[in-house]
Design an enzyme around this catalytic site. Sequence first.
Site, PDB file in Angstrom:
ATOM      1  N   GLY A  56      46.952  14.881  47.747  1.00 60.94           N
ATOM      2  CA  GLY A  56      45.783  14.904  46.858  1.00 60.94           C
ATOM      3  C   GLY A  56      45.075  13.564  46.902  1.00 60.94           C
ATOM      4  N   CYS A  83      52.854  13.485  50.875  1.00 63.01           N
ATOM      5  CA  CYS A  83      51.821  12.478  50.607  1.00 63.01           C
ATOM      6  C   CYS A  83      51.762  12.175  49.097  1.00 63.01           C
ATOM      7  CB  CYS A  83      50.482  12.957  51.167  1.00 63.01           C
ATOM      8  SG  CYS A  83      49.258  11.655  51.260  1.00 63.01           S
ATOM      9  N   TYR A  84      50.682  12.589  48.407  1.00 65.00           N
ATOM     10  CA  TYR A  84      50.616  12.365  46.956  1.00 65.00           C
ATOM     11  C   TYR A  84      51.864  12.917  46.265  1.00 65.00           C
ATOM     12  CZ  TYR A  84      48.682  12.465  42.192  1.00 65.00           C
ATOM     13  OH  TYR A  84      48.472  12.277  40.847  1.00 65.00           O
ATOM     14  N   HIS A 170      51.501  14.442  56.875  1.00 58.30           N
ATOM     15  CA  HIS A 170      51.200  15.875  56.663  1.00 58.30           C
ATOM     16  C   HIS A 170      51.840  16.734  57.764  1.00 58.30           C
ATOM     17  CE1 HIS A 170      48.351  15.411  53.345  1.00 58.30           C
ATOM     18  NE2 HIS A 170      48.136  14.224  53.881  1.00 58.30           N
ATOM     19  N   GLU A 172      51.843  19.861  57.899  1.00 55.19           N
ATOM     20  CA  GLU A 172      51.052  21.088  58.074  1.00 55.19           C
ATOM     21  C   GLU A 172      49.921  20.925  59.089  1.00 55.19           C
ATOM     22  OE1 GLU A 172      51.189  19.127  55.493  1.00 55.19           O
ATOM     23  OE2 GLU A 172      49.250  18.834  54.518  1.00 55.19           O
ATOM     24  N   GLY A 225      33.050  45.976  57.181  1.00 54.97           N
ATOM     25  CA  GLY A 225      33.694  44.788  57.755  1.00 54.97           C
ATOM     26  C   GLY A 225      35.202  45.012  57.804  1.00 54.97           C
ATOM     27  N   ASP A 227      37.763  43.481  56.314  1.00 57.51           N
ATOM     28  CA  ASP A 227      38.575  43.426  55.098  1.00 57.51           C
ATOM     29  C   ASP A 227      38.499  44.732  54.314  1.00 57.51           C
ATOM     30  OD1 ASP A 227      38.844  40.845  55.944  1.00 57.51           O
ATOM     31  OD2 ASP A 227      37.327  40.050  54.582  1.00 57.51           O
ATOM     32  N   LYS A 365      42.659  35.780  56.757  1.00 54.51           N
ATOM     33  CA  LYS A 365      41.945  36.742  57.615  1.00 54.51           C
ATOM     34  C   LYS A 365      42.809  37.268  58.766  1.00 54.51           C
ATOM     35  CE  LYS A 365      37.911  38.556  58.423  1.00 54.51           C
ATOM     36  NZ  LYS A 365      36.978  38.927  57.346  1.00 54.51           N
TER      37      LYS A 365
END
Length: 509
Positions: A56, A83-84, A170, A172, A225, A227, A365
């Site tokens: 953050g 991190c934070y 990080h 990720e 679409g 979704d 998605k």
Amino acid sequence: MKKEYILVLDYGSQYNQLIVRRIRELNVYSKLVHHDVDIKLLKNDPLLKGIILSGGPNSVYEDNAFTIDEEIFNLGIPVLGICYGMQLICHKLGGKVIPGTIKEFGKTDIEVETDSMLFNGTIQHQLTWMSHTDKVVSIPEGFKKIAFSLNTEYVGIENDEKMMYGIQFHPEVTHTEYGMKIIQNFIDKCAIEDKWEMANIVDDLIVNIRDEVNDDHVLCALSGGVDSSVVAYLLAKAIGSKLTCVFVDHGLLRKDEAKQVIELFKDLDVEFILAEESNLFFKKLRGVCDPERKRKIIGATFIEVFDNISSKLDNIKYLAQGTIYADVIESGTKTAQTIKSHHNVGGLPANMQFKLIEPLRELFKDEVRNLGRALGMPEHIINRQPFPGPGLAIRILNDVTNEKAMLLQDVDAIVREEIERDENNHGAWQYFAVLTGAKSVGVIGDMRNYGEVVAIRAVSSIDGMSADFCRIDYDTLANMATRIINEVPGVARVVYDITSKPPGTIEWE
Ligand code: XMP
């Protein structure tokens, strides 16, 4: 979702959704919640198996910095601070965090203890992705150092007995060489048995829908679409005859789209209603230029149409929508700012008579596409490119009229045709045209041509949360420009949009 999971507490980092994605890529369920989550809920949740405190932008020692209920450290499940998150663990448990003098940003070499839990199976010197200035200068009692860098003494810490861990970088972010391995190590520590795989998620989703809907009926808002099509297939499987699909033609669809959608759904054995409402939408949008107002008006008009239709049907209590995780996050959570009100989330009126049912609300998605495959949907539906609920209204800058929509449909059809024809389309994930609202002078033959400026947008992306513009070949772009100006009267100039997301967004409004 009734599955064992890892909870990510959101402290506002731009990488937060990525943490959730990575965990899911490793076949474990994870979700992101605001950091001030109620500890009572966590205590009573037998499915919660691990907690990650995200990064953050704050400094832990500042007044009003985002904090944590320390009882979270006593839940008896593994906790990882990133991190934070790591700084917060240190700050709260008696360590010290200070403002650093050197900012560590980007690729950073670190040295690790390879026999520690987190770095097990990695190598001693490895590359990580950092983004911090504050640093930990002393760690709480019971913790030991497991990684450091040239500028930062505590890059990794652990208290294995209490199952608490912290890393300054990080994992990720793909630039972190062993990021996935480190996340996998943490997952293993959480001892999770449930698998996050589309095949068994389908069954869970179906059970949830049946439990919720009972004997009531559902109206499914179908846009054609990906979704909403997946939602329709899922509901068809879950509640079959209690489902009515409504496809609203608001006049702001792609060229011939209404016909194509009818064709797509003709084989699905559910009630299908086509609502031709373009006059209503154009009337409501007349003179409206502000993007957020357009979105809200379209959201409200959709509901007006659904209300009307449902009043003629029996027992409709639910409205099903194809809202996905990106829509939820981008419409603004408590920690993230509202970027755009997605018409199927932020744009709904407060006094709606339906209860919402949004089975894809927690899915990214690409997960939605995989779900479609698990449901046995045809590939050509699954691979349709995303199309926003408000349609061309958010690709026509300034006010929206029927004439502008028809012009844009013609331009857009050429853009799609040419990109689909080009094998070298550089992974175009979404591609379309925008009517910029600017006008420009050109010359056709010997005549002055004063007309519209249209922009072409083609982006590569995985889930729409971030995107890069495609390096489409100049020849393809040239073909498109020539065809557009020759074939669509009223256009004088064609430009190509080279903005990535961030800092841009995919749609122009
Ligand atoms: P942005 O423009 O926010 O778009 O970068 C990200 C993805 O979301 C789609 N999009 C929408 N989809 N309702 C939708 O159903 C909306 O209001 C909406 N706005 C944007 C956009 O096409 C892209 O795929």
